[in-house]
Write a protein that holds these residues in place. Structure first.
Motif, PDB file in Angstrom:
ATOM      1  N   ALA A  24      -6.477  -2.963  -4.541  1.00 57.52           N
ATOM      2  CA  ALA A  24      -7.299  -3.002  -3.334  1.00 57.52           C
ATOM      3  C   ALA A  24      -8.059  -4.318  -3.227  1.00 57.52           C
ATOM      4  CB  ALA A  24      -8.266  -1.824  -3.333  1.00 57.52           C
TER       5      ALA A  24
ATOM      6  N   LEU B 272      -0.652   3.150   5.132  1.00 61.35           N
ATOM      7  CA  LEU B 272      -1.268   2.144   5.992  1.00 61.35           C
ATOM      8  C   LEU B 272      -1.374   2.730   7.400  1.00 61.35           C
ATOM      9  CD1 LEU B 272      -2.386  -0.556   6.778  1.00 61.35           C
ATOM     10  CD2 LEU B 272      -0.082  -1.532   6.667  1.00 61.35           C
TER      11      LEU B 272
ATOM     12  N   PRO C 213       0.840  -1.210   0.000  1.00 64.83           N
ATOM     13  CA  PRO C 213       0.000   0.000   0.000  1.00 64.83           C
ATOM     14  C   PRO C 213       0.868   1.250   0.000  1.00 64.83           C
ATOM     15  CG  PRO C 213       0.135  -0.916   2.213  1.00 64.83           C
ATOM     16  CD  PRO C 213       0.821  -1.907   1.307  1.00 64.83           C
TER      17      PRO C 213
ATOM     18  N   VAL D 127      -6.111   1.477   4.452  1.00 64.48           N
ATOM     19  CA  VAL D 127      -5.102   0.976   3.517  1.00 64.48           C
ATOM     20  C   VAL D 127      -5.333   1.651   2.165  1.00 64.48           C
ATOM     21  CG1 VAL D 127      -3.977  -1.077   2.621  1.00 64.48           C
ATOM     22  CG2 VAL D 127      -5.333  -1.227   4.731  1.00 64.48           C
ATOM     23  N   GLN D 128      -4.372   2.457   1.763  1.00 65.81           N
ATOM     24  CA  GLN D 128      -4.531   3.211   0.511  1.00 65.81           C
ATOM     25  C   GLN D 128      -3.652   2.599  -0.578  1.00 65.81           C
ATOM     26  OE1 GLN D 128      -3.161   7.455   0.091  1.00 65.81           O
ATOM     27  NE2 GLN D 128      -5.361   7.814  -0.108  1.00 65.81           N
ATOM     28  N   PHE D 129      -4.248   2.474  -1.762  1.00 67.24           N
ATOM     29  CA  PHE D 129      -3.529   1.983  -2.943  1.00 67.24           C
ATOM     30  C   PHE D 129      -3.570   3.061  -4.021  1.00 67.24           C
ATOM     31  CE2 PHE D 129      -4.930  -1.834  -0.742  1.00 67.24           C
ATOM     32  CZ  PHE D 129      -3.787  -2.598  -0.738  1.00 67.24           C
TER      33      PHE D 129
END
Length: 981
Positions: free
Chosen positions: A359, A312, A309, A345-347
């Motif tokens: 994701a 996070l 990610p 949680v970033q993608f």
């Protein structure tokens, strides 16, 4: 070189006396900048975002880099310590010292060059991170690390603290993103530095100058301590504590710039920085995972990390509860899945599909974990603000002890985070800090970094002693886990004394020797990081804090235990008020946005008020409520109330200003500016005009240039256009018209505020027609009444309370029956919803009035089931009144306009700049106009002629008409224009 040739470590700050008067004179004569040794400036810079307070010798705002170099030269001649400061948000005490403070943020904030091909740029230290990234956007690049204070933190401060933020999951700490630094030593040595090859080192040494001496000593230091550095430095993503001696190791390229990142102004002054840039992530998705508790969320980090990610983050339910209590970001919280703790949680990717695919891969391997997937940027931003609001959400919780920094950014290996949190919470319990639910835990869980604020008792000697014991134990705990005392915000004074626990005696000795190489006389930010002041000295509060008290306050400060001192102490230094660009409809702090002055920020004014109470007996402000320094700082406060909502700690400077003015002029009415009487007593003057029916005559006089100038000069106000009185008041029109409408929905009392009643009665008339069409029976007081606003804003609080008491008594029968009171003027409506309850917190009629006062949009959306507004259509731009933004809210207005088919844009313009009496007071015209010219006036000039300008506030409409020439309309007029007559 032998080991004995290395300088001895600096062991303690030297004691010396500085000729302050001579220093100030020399700086003024030789430095191109603003040199301030006055009490107000020294008070405003007396602390940062930490627990500590040290009053500076003086403050210098250099206009150029060379001016800053000269300022350091002057300081050196006088033996004065120097502190280089960015946004002033440091959380460990490194941003406060008894020194010459260099504030780079006002003038030295240029992006000097960009090399898009090399992905680098050169910046001056005062540039704000968001401003920099906005300028880089056209090249598709940005600076990677992004702390939660990205709106107001400067690059110089980020370099000084080795900042990180959530994006460090992808881009690393600041030290990982610096190509080179131009630095200045206290002795005048100046050079660019960065990674240094053997050939470059040989070339530097060949010159035999002071720079060569520094480099030789650095290499000797590295060689002597290399094994200890490798053994004692934890191999974790977030080691920020200690100097970056590891950057000197051969495997890191003998990177002198890397060494100096995170040195907190204790070694050098950073003059310029060459930054490494990263491509902008084009599209993002956010997965939120829900867990039973924060330890379980932390334990899941290792399951998430393999999916790479770009951020996070973790947060627990206590943080959400704190935000719920303070009504922060309520919309975003509803987007969370089930759980008592969460991972965000970033993608990222070049396309939304790419980011979403990443994701979904995570979701596929965690099918039993509650989750939400968000790919809408607006919703993602809202939820991200929940996390960024952490500091403000946990600082002052109603009904709970205040919380403080101290152990708020420790870091451990991510794989051991769950166990660490379990042990940390046990430590809270042992020391009595757990309370009912314990301090909120949140942070950069992907890097093992934990944020928390703890309810330390910093008001008593016993409490301070317990605070010390806790920090000593916490340092032992994090060291046991192979972690770092600081994972983001640096050591300063909070953790400087604890560094031997983490690094051991040999590396700590190396730190002292490093300090002696660059600053042998300990004049650079002394007492921080190395040879530190004890962590329980120079406290902003402390067991000996004894602020002056005022027995007869006008406001009761119910949210601060009735204490003005506690109210002034609300500011936690996060610096949100120092934003350079308005964003998301925020308002604070309009005067700072215009002047760039710390004293004109909410934080700066709060610091002055805190120092005014002189709780330590050694402050720069010694004349209490009579202080002219405080009066000067508050003079340009627009009393917009933006900080009441926008400030994470809910500092309400408008109320503090009103209280200060009341106390400042108490028993000295002859000292008040004439404008206070002319503008404060406007309701009485308006009623006199109405009762004598002399509006036509008065308007003719005030709109004759020569007579108008005489009138404004006599009143002590600015020579600007005076609003015209209406020929017929709203009350007279309503009395002559008679009550109409069946009133199927019930009865509502339309409040005839001074501005609607005497200046713009057509708004009230439109509202009456609109309400009757909606099925309401409208009633209106016949007698002259006032909410007291103009007396409140000018600090004539004794009169305001008498006026407001009379009004509450007149409205009591209606509100006791459960009747609603409709306010059309936002500032007057806000008095009923806010100020009145703070002046009379125990009055039941005031409480009823607060609950039952509504705006027009609230009445028609929340109290009129099934109502559909007239189909207005078209487009509008809305200038939302500051008090509506801060107290009343605008969501109902947006919904009502959407129901009417109107496409509306809320301007991100902040305050219009008139702000009631402010823009009319002598000396305020330039700031008033400049505030309007930032966003509001340019945006109006861009709008088409068929776009309606919506402004419910009398001040906003007046400002727009005078400076733009357009007639802005109230919501009632806009909607009634589409209603049947």
């Amino acid at each position: 070189m032998t080991t004995s040739q290395l300088p001895d470590p600096v062991l303690r700050p030297p004691q010396s006396t500085v000729d302050n008067a001579g220093l100030a004179d020399a700086l003024r004569s030789r430095v191109d900048g603003e040199v301030r040794f006055d009490a107000g400036s020294r008070a405003a810079y007396s602390t940062d975002g930490s627990n500590f307070r040290q009053v500076p010798l003086g403050v210098v705002l250099p206009r150029t880099i060379e001016a800053a170099v000269e300022a350091v030269a002057v300081a050196r001649e006088f033996g004065a310590p120097v502190l280089s400061r960015g946004g002033g948000t440091s959380l460990a005490g490194q941003g406060t010292n008894t020194a010459v403070v260099l504030d780079w943020s006002k003038y030295c904030h240029r992006l000097e060059s960009v090399d898009a091909g090399e992905r680098t740029c050169v910046v001056q230290p005062g540039i704000v991170l968001d401003d920099l990234n906005q300028q880089l956007a056209s090249d598709g690049l940005r600076f990677g690390p992004e702390p939660a204070t990205h709106r107001n933190c400067t690059l110089g401060g980020m370099i000084g603290n080795n900042s990180c933020g959530a994006t460090a999951q992808r881009t690393g700490k600041v030290v990982d993103n610096i190509a080179a630094l131009e630095v200045l030593c206290y002795d005048g040595t100046r050079f660019w530095c960065g990674p240094t090859s053997d050939e470059e080192y040989a070339e530097i040494e060949r010159h035999g100058n002071s720079r060569a001496t520094i480099y030789r000593q650095l290499r000797q230091l590295r060689d002597e301590y290399a094994d200890e550095i490798r053994a004692r430095y934890p191999d974790i993503p977030r080691r920020v504590s200690g100097y970056n001696l590891d950057s000197l190791l051969p495997e890191h390229g003998f990177d002198v710039a890397g060494l100096l990142v995170g040195s907190e102004s204790t070694l050098v002054t950073v003059l310029r920085a060459k930054l490494k840039l990263v491509p902008v992530v084009r599209k993002r998705t956010l997965v939120v995972l829900g867990y039973r508790n924060v330890e379980e969320a932390a334990g899941a980090v290792t399951d998430v990390l393999p999916h790479e990610p770009i951020a996070l983050e973790g947060l627990d339910a206590k943080l959400l509860r704190d935000e719920e209590i303070k009504r922060l970001k309520s919309e975003a919280r509803h987007q969370l899945p089930n759980g008592r703790a969460f991972l965000m949680v970033q993608f990222g990717g070049e396309t939304l599909d790419e980011a979403t695919t990443r994701a979904n891969r995570l979701i596929d391997v965690l099918p039993e974990t509650p989750h939400r997937l968000l790919d809408d940027p607006e919703h993602e931003a809202e939820l991200w603000q929940v996390r960024e609001a952490g500091l403000g959400a946990t600082a002052h919780i109603p009904g709970e002890p205040d919380t403080f920094e101290g152990w708020e950014d420790s870091a451990v290996p991510p794989g051991r985070l769950a166990e660490y949190l379990h042990r940390l919470r046990a430590l809270y319990t042992e020391f009595g800090y757990e309370g009912e639910t314990g301090p909120a835990l949140y942070g950069h869980f992907g890097h093992g970094c934990v944020h928390t604020r703890i309810p330390f008792d910093l008001y008593t000697a016993d409490g301070v002693a317990t605070y010390r014991r806790f920090l000593e134990r916490a340092a032992q705990l994090v060291t046991e886990f192979g972690g770092s005392l600081s994972g983001e915000h640096g050591d300063g004074q909070t953790r400087g004394e604890l560094l031997p626990t983490m690094f051991g005696p040999e590396v700590t000795r190396a730190f002292g020797r490093l300090k002696a190489i660059f600053d042998p006389d300990d004049r650079m930010n002394p007492g921080k990081v190395i040879a530190p002041y004890p962590l329980d000295t120079h406290l902003r509060l402390g067991g000996d804090w004894s602020p002056a008290t005022t027995q007869s306050l006008y406001f009761r400060f119910p949210h601060d235990g009735g204490s003005f001192a506690q109210a002034a102490n609300r500011c936690v230094g996060v610096g949100r008020c120092r934003q350079h660009v308005t964003e998301g409809g925020e308002v604070m702090c309009p005067s700072y946005q215009v002047t760039g002055e710390e004293e004109h920020s909410t934080r700066g004014r709060a610091r002055l008020l805190f120092e005014m109470l002189n709780g330590h007996g050694d402050g720069p402000i010694t004349d209490g409520w009579r202080s002219e320094a405080v009066a000067d700082a508050l003079d340009l406060c627009l009393a917009c109330k933006g900080c009441k909502t926008d400030c994470p700690a809910n500092v309400d400077m408008a109320t503090y200003k009103a209280e200060f003015l009341a106390q400042h002029y108490r028993h000295r009415p002859w000292r008040r500016p004439r404008a206070h009487y002319a503008l404060g007593w406007l309701p009485v003057a308006a009623q006199a005009v109405a009762s004598t029916r002399s509006a036509r005559l008065i308007n003719a006089a005030t709109h004759t240039r020569s007579l108008a100038r005489l009138a404004t000069a006599a009143a002590g106000i600015e020579n600007r256009e005076i609003p015209a009185f209406a020929k017929q008041t709203l009350q007279r029109w309503f009395a002559g018209r008679g009550q109409q409408g069946a009133g199927a929905r019930g009865e509502v009392l339309l409040w005839p505020d001074t501005f609607t009643n005497h200046f713009h009665p057509q708004i009230g008339q439109a509202a009456v027609r609109l309400l009757e069409d909606a099925g309401w029976r409208v009633v209106m007081p016949a007698q002259p009444l006032c909410c007291g606003l103009t007396w409140i804003s000018t600090g004539q609080l004794g009169v305001a309370k008498r006026v407001l008491t009379r009004t509450v008594q007149a409205l009591a029968p209606h509100v006791r029956r459960g009747g609603l009171v409709l306010g059309l003027e936002p500032s007057c409506t806000a008095v009923f919803r806010s100020d009145a309850a703070e002046l009379f917190p125990e009055d039941h009629d005031v409480r009823r009035l607060r609950r039952q006062t509504v705006t027009l949009a609230e009445l028609l959306t929340e109290h009129s089931p099934g109502y559909r507004p007239p189909a207005r259509g078209g487009r509008a731009v809305a200038q939302v009144h500051c008090h509506q933004h801060a107290v009343l809210g605008w969501d109902a207005d947006r919904r009502l306009l959407e129901a009417a088919g109107t496409e509306v844009e809320r301007l991100d313009s902040g305050c219009c700049g008139l702000a009631g009496n402010f823009g009319f007071e002598r000396g305020h015209l330039d700031v008033s106009r400049a505030a309007a010219e930032r966003v509001l006036l340019p945006r109006l000039q861009e709008s088409t002629s068929d776009t309606a300008v919506l402004a419910d506030g009398f001040s906003c409409r007046t400002q727009i008409e005078e400076f733009d020439g357009r007639r802005a309309v109230h919501l009632a007029e806009l909607l009634a224009g589409g209603a049947s007559s």
